[in-house]
Design a protein around this motif. Structure first.
Motif, PDB file in Angstrom:
ATOM      1  N   GLY A 181       0.680  -1.082   0.084  1.00 36.02           N
ATOM      2  CA  GLY A 181       0.112   0.000  -0.165  1.00 36.02           C
ATOM      3  C   GLY A 181       0.818   1.211   0.050  1.00 36.02           C
ATOM      4  O   GLY A 181       0.855   1.985  -0.861  1.00 36.02           O
ATOM      5  N   PRO A 182       1.786   1.522   0.955  1.00 35.56           N
ATOM      6  CA  PRO A 182       2.418   2.669   1.057  1.00 35.56           C
ATOM      7  C   PRO A 182       3.558   2.660  -0.406  1.00 35.56           C
ATOM      8  O   PRO A 182       3.785   3.894  -0.768  1.00 35.56           O
ATOM      9  N   LEU A 183       3.941   1.581  -0.880  1.00 37.19           N
ATOM     10  CA  LEU A 183       4.655   1.731  -2.116  1.00 37.19           C
ATOM     11  C   LEU A 183       3.819   2.116  -3.323  1.00 37.19           C
ATOM     12  O   LEU A 183       4.231   2.982  -4.036  1.00 37.19           O
ATOM     13  N   LEU A 184       2.633   1.682  -3.374  1.00 41.41           N
ATOM     14  CA  LEU A 184       1.730   2.025  -4.507  1.00 41.41           C
ATOM     15  C   LEU A 184       1.327   3.761  -4.379  1.00 41.41           C
ATOM     16  O   LEU A 184       1.198   4.386  -5.439  1.00 41.41           O
ATOM     17  N   TRP A 185       1.189   3.957  -3.010  1.00 40.59           N
ATOM     18  CA  TRP A 185       0.790   5.459  -2.894  1.00 40.59           C
ATOM     19  C   TRP A 185       2.090   6.500  -3.125  1.00 40.59           C
ATOM     20  O   TRP A 185       2.020   7.400  -3.981  1.00 40.59           O
ATOM     21  N   ALA A 186       3.364   5.947  -2.948  1.00 45.04           N
ATOM     22  CA  ALA A 186       4.668   6.584  -3.234  1.00 45.04           C
ATOM     23  C   ALA A 186       4.690   6.744  -4.663  1.00 45.04           C
ATOM     24  O   ALA A 186       5.027   7.787  -5.364  1.00 45.04           O
ATOM     25  N   ILE A 187       4.386   5.618  -5.383  1.00 46.57           N
ATOM     26  CA  ILE A 187       4.637   5.869  -7.001  1.00 46.57           C
ATOM     27  C   ILE A 187       3.635   6.425  -7.345  1.00 46.57           C
ATOM     28  O   ILE A 187       3.868   7.757  -8.318  1.00 46.57           O
ATOM     29  N   PHE A 188       2.208   6.746  -6.992  1.00 47.58           N
ATOM     30  CA  PHE A 188       1.224   7.491  -7.587  1.00 47.58           C
ATOM     31  C   PHE A 188       1.521   8.878  -7.052  1.00 47.58           C
ATOM     32  O   PHE A 188       1.422   9.662  -8.073  1.00 47.58           O
ATOM     33  N   ILE A 189       1.862   9.068  -6.114  1.00 51.83           N
ATOM     34  CA  ILE A 189       2.230  10.782  -5.635  1.00 51.83           C
ATOM     35  C   ILE A 189       3.290  11.200  -6.383  1.00 51.83           C
ATOM     36  O   ILE A 189       3.449  12.262  -6.860  1.00 51.83           O
ATOM     37  N   ALA A 190       4.436  10.327  -6.541  1.00 50.99           N
ATOM     38  CA  ALA A 190       5.639  10.771  -7.114  1.00 50.99           C
ATOM     39  C   ALA A 190       5.282  11.028  -8.671  1.00 50.99           C
ATOM     40  O   ALA A 190       5.859  11.878  -9.395  1.00 50.99           O
ATOM     41  N   PHE A 191       4.417  10.404  -9.110  1.00 49.34           N
ATOM     42  CA  PHE A 191       3.954  10.504 -10.613  1.00 49.34           C
ATOM     43  C   PHE A 191       3.300  11.838 -10.847  1.00 49.34           C
ATOM     44  O   PHE A 191       3.425  12.551 -11.854  1.00 49.34           O
ATOM     45  N   LEU A 192       2.289  12.160  -9.745  1.00 55.01           N
ATOM     46  CA  LEU A 192       1.784  13.465 -10.065  1.00 55.01           C
ATOM     47  C   LEU A 192       2.690  14.602  -9.641  1.00 55.01           C
ATOM     48  O   LEU A 192       2.339  15.740 -10.205  1.00 55.01           O
ATOM     49  N   LEU A 193       3.822  14.317  -8.858  1.00 57.75           N
ATOM     50  CA  LEU A 193       4.623  15.566  -8.626  1.00 57.75           C
ATOM     51  C   LEU A 193       5.699  15.698  -9.528  1.00 57.75           C
ATOM     52  O   LEU A 193       6.558  16.623  -9.481  1.00 57.75           O
ATOM     53  N   PHE A 194       5.904  14.831 -10.450  1.00 54.50           N
ATOM     54  CA  PHE A 194       7.020  14.741 -11.166  1.00 54.50           C
ATOM     55  C   PHE A 194       7.074  16.194 -12.197  1.00 54.50           C
ATOM     56  O   PHE A 194       8.016  16.693 -12.148  1.00 54.50           O
ATOM     57  N   PRO A 195       5.882  16.700 -12.670  1.00 54.93           N
ATOM     58  CA  PRO A 195       6.154  17.875 -13.815  1.00 54.93           C
ATOM     59  C   PRO A 195       6.381  18.975 -12.658  1.00 54.93           C
ATOM     60  O   PRO A 195       7.190  19.903 -13.019  1.00 54.93           O
ATOM     61  N   LEU A 196       5.841  19.014 -11.526  1.00 53.00           N
ATOM     62  CA  LEU A 196       6.300  20.104 -10.355  1.00 53.00           C
ATOM     63  C   LEU A 196       7.987  20.015  -9.980  1.00 53.00           C
ATOM     64  O   LEU A 196       8.662  21.013 -10.131  1.00 53.00           O
ATOM     65  N   HIS A 197       8.333  18.615  -9.911  1.00 51.59           N
ATOM     66  CA  HIS A 197       9.639  18.526  -9.628  1.00 51.59           C
ATOM     67  C   HIS A 197      10.603  18.887 -10.893  1.00 51.59           C
ATOM     68  O   HIS A 197      11.634  19.406 -10.567  1.00 51.59           O
ATOM     69  N   VAL A 198      10.144  18.769 -12.070  1.00 52.41           N
ATOM     70  CA  VAL A 198      10.947  19.026 -13.102  1.00 52.41           C
ATOM     71  C   VAL A 198      11.299  20.689 -13.176  1.00 52.41           C
ATOM     72  O   VAL A 198      12.255  21.186 -13.340  1.00 52.41           O
ATOM     73  N   ARG A 199      10.114  21.581 -12.911  1.00 55.15           N
ATOM     74  CA  ARG A 199      10.321  22.997 -12.884  1.00 55.15           C
ATOM     75  C   ARG A 199      10.767  23.489 -11.658  1.00 55.15           C
ATOM     76  O   ARG A 199      11.631  24.363 -11.901  1.00 55.15           O
ATOM     77  N   LEU A 200      10.708  22.649 -10.567  1.00 55.35           N
ATOM     78  CA  LEU A 200      11.399  22.938  -9.396  1.00 55.35           C
ATOM     79  C   LEU A 200      12.914  22.891  -9.307  1.00 55.35           C
ATOM     80  O   LEU A 200      13.668  23.735  -8.873  1.00 55.35           O
ATOM     81  N   ALA A 201      13.377  21.671  -9.937  1.00 51.67           N
ATOM     82  CA  ALA A 201      14.819  21.471  -9.813  1.00 51.67           C
ATOM     83  C   ALA A 201      15.397  22.395 -11.129  1.00 51.67           C
ATOM     84  O   ALA A 201      16.507  22.716 -10.780  1.00 51.67           O
ATOM     85  N   ALA A 202      14.730  22.757 -11.989  1.00 53.16           N
ATOM     86  CA  ALA A 202      15.266  23.713 -12.937  1.00 53.16           C
ATOM     87  C   ALA A 202      15.747  24.924 -12.212  1.00 53.16           C
ATOM     88  O   ALA A 202      16.747  25.611 -12.532  1.00 53.16           O
ATOM     89  N   ARG A 203      14.498  25.470 -11.477  1.00 50.68           N
ATOM     90  CA  ARG A 203      14.774  26.621 -10.612  1.00 50.68           C
ATOM     91  C   ARG A 203      15.894  26.550  -9.747  1.00 50.68           C
ATOM     92  O   ARG A 203      16.472  27.636  -9.284  1.00 50.68           O
ATOM     93  N   LEU A 204      16.088  25.294  -9.315  1.00 48.64           N
ATOM     94  CA  LEU A 204      17.235  25.316  -8.461  1.00 48.64           C
ATOM     95  C   LEU A 204      18.571  24.730  -9.007  1.00 48.64           C
ATOM     96  O   LEU A 204      19.396  24.204  -8.371  1.00 48.64           O
ATOM     97  N   ARG A 205      18.687  25.103 -10.108  1.00 48.75           N
ATOM     98  CA  ARG A 205      19.779  24.936 -11.068  1.00 48.75           C
ATOM     99  C   ARG A 205      20.190  23.641 -10.919  1.00 48.75           C
ATOM    100  O   ARG A 205      21.453  23.243 -10.873  1.00 48.75           O
ATOM    101  N   GLY A 206      19.221  22.549 -11.429  1.00 51.53           N
ATOM    102  CA  GLY A 206      19.635  21.212 -11.456  1.00 51.53           C
ATOM    103  C   GLY A 206      19.818  20.306  -9.948  1.00 51.53           C
ATOM    104  O   GLY A 206      20.084  19.334 -10.419  1.00 51.53           O
ATOM    105  N   ARG A 207      19.592  21.120  -9.043  1.00 50.67           N
ATOM    106  CA  ARG A 207      19.739  20.055  -7.718  1.00 50.67           C
ATOM    107  C   ARG A 207      18.462  19.330  -7.601  1.00 50.67           C
ATOM    108  O   ARG A 207      17.584  19.901  -6.690  1.00 50.67           O
ATOM    109  N   SER A 208      18.280  18.214  -8.118  1.00 47.59           N
ATOM    110  CA  SER A 208      16.986  17.418  -8.069  1.00 47.59           C
ATOM    111  C   SER A 208      16.824  16.877  -6.791  1.00 47.59           C
ATOM    112  O   SER A 208      15.842  16.469  -6.473  1.00 47.59           O
ATOM    113  N   GLN A 209      18.133  16.582  -6.185  1.00 46.34           N
ATOM    114  CA  GLN A 209      17.927  16.084  -4.613  1.00 46.34           C
ATOM    115  C   GLN A 209      17.233  16.923  -3.708  1.00 46.34           C
ATOM    116  O   GLN A 209      16.426  16.434  -2.868  1.00 46.34           O
ATOM    117  N   LEU A 210      17.738  18.220  -4.005  1.00 46.79           N
ATOM    118  CA  LEU A 210      17.082  19.359  -2.998  1.00 46.79           C
ATOM    119  C   LEU A 210      15.562  19.531  -3.343  1.00 46.79           C
ATOM    120  O   LEU A 210      14.683  19.471  -2.550  1.00 46.79           O
TER     121      LEU A 210
END
Length: 377
Positions: free
Chosen positions: A41-70
């Motif tokens: 259950g937690p694994l599926l929820w993590a995958i699902f939420i990560a999928f929804l957050l991915f477009p936001l992660h791409v834009r945020l990482a670009a604003r943070l100069r490629g620091r994807s971990q942050l």
């Protein structure tokens, strides 16, 4: 220096190698399932939420100069803040309102008089239909009241048994939620690389793989932004209406309405419709008329106005696919099944369609190859 001719592998050796590889994959797959199953259950929820957050992660990482971990860390913390507070409050309020509503039903059942809230004979246009049922099927008002009371009591007891787990139960215990947050960070950070590896393993032409993944992403987002968000809006409107007319346990009925809005027939009317009858039976005609207008004009039109706007530009999911997927997914996977079920069915349908397209293409190429020598001759 001449190269030695390639060694021809005997057919028996090829069969043994393929059988060994298949058996190894089967054993490893079963072992992997046993390892993952306790926190599926937690694994599926993590995958699902990560999928929804991915477009936001791409834009945020670009604003943070490629620091994807942050970027992944910030989104993980944001998810924790956004989810843990509202879910805790909703869980406590939901459990309290379910208990109150169950107490009301039990009190009503224990005191069934001609003037109680279940006396549908007070509604003029219902009285005639009750008389027809009594004359035709020998079903009187007392039996109908008993059926309504019994069904309501059993439904509310089921909701009460969920209690505080009504919302947090989506990911399990507190440990499950912590595990989901931990896995979410890695899925957000490394999601693109994981998807790329998965794409390389699929034995399909690159054009078909791109089309398949685009379709799956569109279906998932259509389910979330179209079906899911529409259900939340409709449930919220029902809860607001019940709060305005001072109907008991508005949050409980809002949740039930949101779930029923996923049904292809009836939908939220299965919640506010009976409430209109109850209000009329109580003689609260102003509240009954208000709820009828609110439900028929505002709540029902959300499905016809808001959903097309949210799904616009995305792959639409068939009503039957949503209906079967929601019920089957909910029974098989819990709360995540509300989205996982329809997505899995949509993926299966997409794979079947892609296979049919490939067969048609192969057949057309074969017919073209056969006709070419004839035309040249």
């Amino acid at each position: 220096m001449t190269q030695p001719p390639p060694r021809i592998v005997p057919a028996g050796d090829r069969f043994y190698a393929r059988t060994f590889a298949l058996a190894t994959c089967l054993v490893l797959g079963l072992a992997l399932f046993e390892i993952v199953q306790p926190f599926l259950g937690p694994l599926l929820w993590a995958i699902f939420i990560a999928f929804l957050l991915f477009p936001l992660h791409v834009r945020l990482a670009a604003r943070l100069r490629g620091r994807s971990q942050l970027s992944a860390a910030l989104l993980t913390v944001l998810t924790f803040v956004v989810i843990i507070g509202p879910l805790t409050a909703l869980s406590a309020a939901f459990a309290a309102q379910v208990g109150d509503l169950l107490q009301i039903v039990q009190t009503t059942v224990a005191d069934q008089t001609q003037g109680n809230v279940l006396n549908l004979a007070n509604v003029p246009w219902v009285r005639d239909r009750l008389a027809w049922l009594n004359d035709t099927l020998d079903v009187d008002l007392a039996q109908i009241q008993g059926w309504i009371a019994q069904g309501s009591r059993e439904t509310l007891q089921s909701l009460a048994s969920l209690g505080g787990r009504a919302f947090m139960g989506a990911v399990g215990t507190v440990v499950g939620f912590v595990m989901m947050e931990f896995m979410l960070f890695f899925f957000v950070r490394d999601g693109a690389e994981m998807i790329g590896t998965l794409r390389e393993l699929i034995p399909m032409a690159e054009a078909h793989k791109a089309k398949l993944f685009d379709h799956l992403a569109a279906v998932t987002r259509a389910m979330v932004y179209g079906t899911g968000l529409t259900a939340l809006i409709q449930g919220g409107l029902v809860g607001i209406a019940f709060l305005i007319i001072n109907f008991p346990s508005p949050l409980v009925f809002a949740v039930i309405a949101a779930l029923l809005s996923l049904l292809p027939v009836g939908g939220t009317a299965l919640v506010w419709g009976p409430a209109v009858l109850v209000l009329a039976a109580q003689g609260r005609w102003g509240a009954a008329i208000f709820l009828l207008i609110w439900g028929a004009l505002l709540v029902s039109l959300v499905d016809n106005v808001v959903r097309p706007l949210l799904v616009s530009g995305r792959a639409n999911v068939g009503t039957l696919t949503v209906f079967i997927g929601v019920l089957g997914g909910l029974a098989g996977f819990g709360a995540i099944g509300l989205f996982l079920g329809p997505v899995v069915l949509a993926l299966i349908i997409a794979l079947i369609r892609f296979r049919l397209e490939m067969r048609r293409t192969e057949k057309a190429m074969a017919l073209s190859a056969e006709s070419s020598p004839q035309s040249s001759s």
